[in-house]
Design a protein around this motif. Structure first.
Motif, short mmCIF file in Angstrom:
data_model
loop_
_atom_site.label_atom_id
_atom_site.label_comp_id
_atom_site.label_asym_id
_atom_site.label_seq_id
_atom_site.Cartn_x
_atom_site.Cartn_y
_atom_site.Cartn_z
N THR A 1 -1.09 66.49 99.10
CA THR A 1 0.20 66.32 99.76
C THR A 1 0.73 64.89 99.72
O THR A 1 1.88 64.66 100.12
N LEU A 2 -0.06 63.93 99.24
CA LEU A 2 0.51 62.59 99.05
C LEU A 2 1.60 62.62 97.98
O LEU A 2 2.42 61.70 97.90
N ASN A 3 1.64 63.69 97.17
CA ASN A 3 2.73 63.86 96.21
C ASN A 3 4.07 64.06 96.90
O ASN A 3 5.12 63.90 96.26
N LEU A 4 4.05 64.40 98.19
CA LEU A 4 5.29 64.61 98.92
C LEU A 4 5.99 63.30 99.27
O LEU A 4 7.17 63.30 99.64
N ILE A 5 5.28 62.19 99.15
CA ILE A 5 5.86 60.89 99.47
C ILE A 5 6.62 60.37 98.27
O ILE A 5 6.05 60.15 97.20
N GLU A 6 7.93 60.19 98.42
CA GLU A 6 8.79 59.71 97.35
C GLU A 6 9.27 58.29 97.65
O GLU A 6 9.41 57.91 98.82
N PRO A 7 9.51 57.49 96.61
CA PRO A 7 9.96 56.11 96.83
C PRO A 7 11.18 56.00 97.75
O PRO A 7 11.25 55.11 98.59
N ARG B 1 9.70 65.22 109.33
CA ARG B 1 10.34 65.46 108.05
C ARG B 1 9.31 65.63 106.93
O ARG B 1 8.18 65.16 107.05
N PRO B 2 9.69 66.28 105.83
CA PRO B 2 8.77 66.41 104.69
C PRO B 2 8.31 65.04 104.19
O PRO B 2 9.13 64.11 104.08
N GLY B 3 7.03 64.91 103.92
CA GLY B 3 6.48 63.65 103.44
C GLY B 3 5.99 62.74 104.54
O GLY B 3 5.34 61.72 104.27
N ASP B 4 6.28 63.08 105.81
CA ASP B 4 5.81 62.27 106.92
C ASP B 4 4.29 62.37 107.06
O ASP B 4 3.68 63.40 106.75
N ALA B 5 3.70 61.32 107.59
CA ALA B 5 2.32 61.39 108.09
C ALA B 5 2.41 61.78 109.56
O ALA B 5 3.32 61.34 110.28
N LEU B 6 1.48 62.60 110.01
CA LEU B 6 1.45 63.03 111.40
C LEU B 6 0.27 62.37 112.10
O LEU B 6 -0.88 62.54 111.68
N ILE C 1 1.59 71.93 110.18
CA ILE C 1 1.42 70.89 109.17
C ILE C 1 1.92 71.38 107.81
O ILE C 1 2.61 70.66 107.09
N ARG C 2 1.60 72.61 107.47
CA ARG C 2 2.03 73.17 106.19
C ARG C 2 3.53 73.36 106.15
O ARG C 2 4.20 73.01 105.16
N ASP C 3 4.09 73.92 107.21
CA ASP C 3 5.52 74.24 107.22
C ASP C 3 6.39 72.99 107.21
O ASP C 3 7.53 73.03 106.72
N HIS C 4 5.87 71.88 107.74
CA HIS C 4 6.63 70.64 107.76
C HIS C 4 6.34 69.75 106.55
O HIS C 4 6.87 68.65 106.45
N ASP C 5 5.51 70.23 105.64
CA ASP C 5 5.16 69.46 104.44
C ASP C 5 4.70 68.05 104.80
O ASP C 5 5.19 67.04 104.27
N ILE C 6 3.75 67.97 105.70
CA ILE C 6 3.20 66.70 106.14
C ILE C 6 2.27 66.15 105.08
O ILE C 6 1.46 66.88 104.50
N SER C 7 2.35 64.84 104.82
CA SER C 7 1.60 64.24 103.71
C SER C 7 0.18 63.86 104.08
O SER C 7 -0.72 63.85 103.21
N ALA C 8 -0.07 63.50 105.33
CA ALA C 8 -1.41 63.10 105.77
C ALA C 8 -1.46 63.28 107.28
O ALA C 8 -0.42 63.20 107.97
N VAL C 9 -2.66 63.49 107.80
CA VAL C 9 -2.83 63.69 109.24
C VAL C 9 -3.88 62.70 109.75
O VAL C 9 -4.94 62.54 109.13
N GLY C 10 -3.58 62.05 110.87
CA GLY C 10 -4.53 61.13 111.48
C GLY C 10 -4.62 61.39 112.97
O GLY C 10 -3.66 61.84 113.60
N SER C 11 -5.80 61.11 113.53
CA SER C 11 -5.98 61.31 114.97
C SER C 11 -6.99 60.30 115.50
O SER C 11 -7.65 59.59 114.73
N ASP C 12 -7.10 60.23 116.82
CA ASP C 12 -8.02 59.29 117.45
C ASP C 12 -9.37 59.93 117.77
O ASP C 12 -10.20 59.32 118.44
N ASN C 13 -9.59 61.12 117.28
CA ASN C 13 -10.88 61.76 117.52
C ASN C 13 -11.76 61.67 116.28
O ASN C 13 -11.42 61.02 115.30
#
Length: 307
Positions: free
Chosen positions: A23-29, A183-188, A223-235
């Motif tokens: 999904t890092l392919n979703l990130i555009e310049p 938005r598509p390409g966002d990191a969550l 996450i799939r429906d929003h086309d999220i590029s990466a996911v991070g958490s504090d756990n």
């Protein structure tokens, strides 16, 4: 999502049969350029925890990171150099597990039914050379717009109860309450408050519960429906512990293997959350740079969020 012979899974094949970035392919310049306009205060927040032997959340089997001295200014090894008796130099050797403390999972970190993301054969992984496909070096550094969902703040608590399962409805409700669009390409980025609780408990000399709040399988569709590029958490694992559906690494399978979503764990999000709340925004510019270790299953990271 069940894997069936001859049936495409998640994002397999979406960016071609040879894709190893998911999904890092979703990130555009143009999206990165737009993300720069999200910056309001210019304040930068480092999301990595200190790398040290003690006082950091570490799974026992990974071992504590070590800083060993390679050369010291007291070794006199440079005495024969011009001016060497007046100059000293210190260097270190760092020994750290690829998934220790704050880190990012490569797409080869987890296999399911003998396959990595995009259907690559997991048996190509070798002890000495690592991953032939989907190693951390294939992901590379990236920058993108990121959205932080601060669930404890939204629910009016200091931290989510250990073992609490975060659902799609939880994420949707938090985003709506914060007034932020994903938005598509966002990191969550998902704050659970786990590290805040971990620090409180350990500083008081109490043992921290193995259970942790995290994403359940129901949240994967968000996450799939929003086309999220990466996911991070504090756990420790992005996902809820004990694992959802009593399946080991169930959310890792759904995100890493089936969807090709890189995961970032043990992010320090509390300072960022406080800064974003003060600035009145829940989106920011995020930069992430894993170490490009060939064939590695993950890498320590120190992401920087600019609000």
């Amino acid at each position: 999502m069940e894997q069936q012979s001859g049936t495409a899974i998640g994002n397999w094949g979406r960016w071609g049969d040879e894709d190893e970035r998911g999904t890092l392919n979703l990130i555009e310049p143009k999206g990165v350029a737009a993300a720069a306009h999200e910056v309001r205060t210019g304040q930068a927040y480092a999301l990595g925890l200190p790398i040290q032997r003690e006082g950091a959340p570490i799974f026992d089997y990974r071992g504590a990171p070590q800083r060993l001295t390679l050369t010291s200014q007291t070794d006199n090894m440079f005495d024969d150099f011009p001016g060497g008796k007046e100059v000293g130099a210190n260097e270190d050797v760092l020994v750290i597990a690829s998934h220790s403390i704050t880190h990012m999972d490569a797409l080869c970190h987890v296999q399911h039914r003998g396959k990595f993301y995009n259907g690559f054969d997991a048996s190509t992984f070798r002890t000495h050379t690592g991953a032939e496909r989907c190693g951390i070096e294939k992901l590379g550094a990236f920058a993108t717009r990121a959205v932080l969902l601060d669930l404890p703040r939204h629910q009016g608590v200091d931290f989510l109860e250990p073992g609490a399962t975060i659902t799609r409805a939880d994420l949707e409700g938090c985003a709506e309450a914060q007034g932020v669009e994903v938005r598509p390409g966002d990191a969550l980025l998902v704050r659970t408050g786990h590290l805040d609780n971990w620090r409180t408990e350990t500083s008081a000399g109490r043992e921290v519960s193995f259970a942790q709040a995290g994403l359940g399988l129901d949240a994967v569709s968000y996450i799939r429906d929003h086309d999220i590029s990466a996911v991070g958490s504090d756990n420790s694992a992005i996902e809820v512990i004990p694992f959802d559906a009593e399946t080991f690494l169930a959310v890792h399978i759904a995100l890493l293997v089936e969807s090709g979503v890189p995961l970032m764990e043990h992010l320090w999000l509390s300072d960022l959350a406080a800064g974003m709340a003060e600035a009145g925004t829940w989106s920011c510019l995020l930069t992430v740079t894993p170490l490009p270790v060939t064939g590695a299953t993950g890498s320590p990271i120190n992401p920087v969020a600019i609000v």
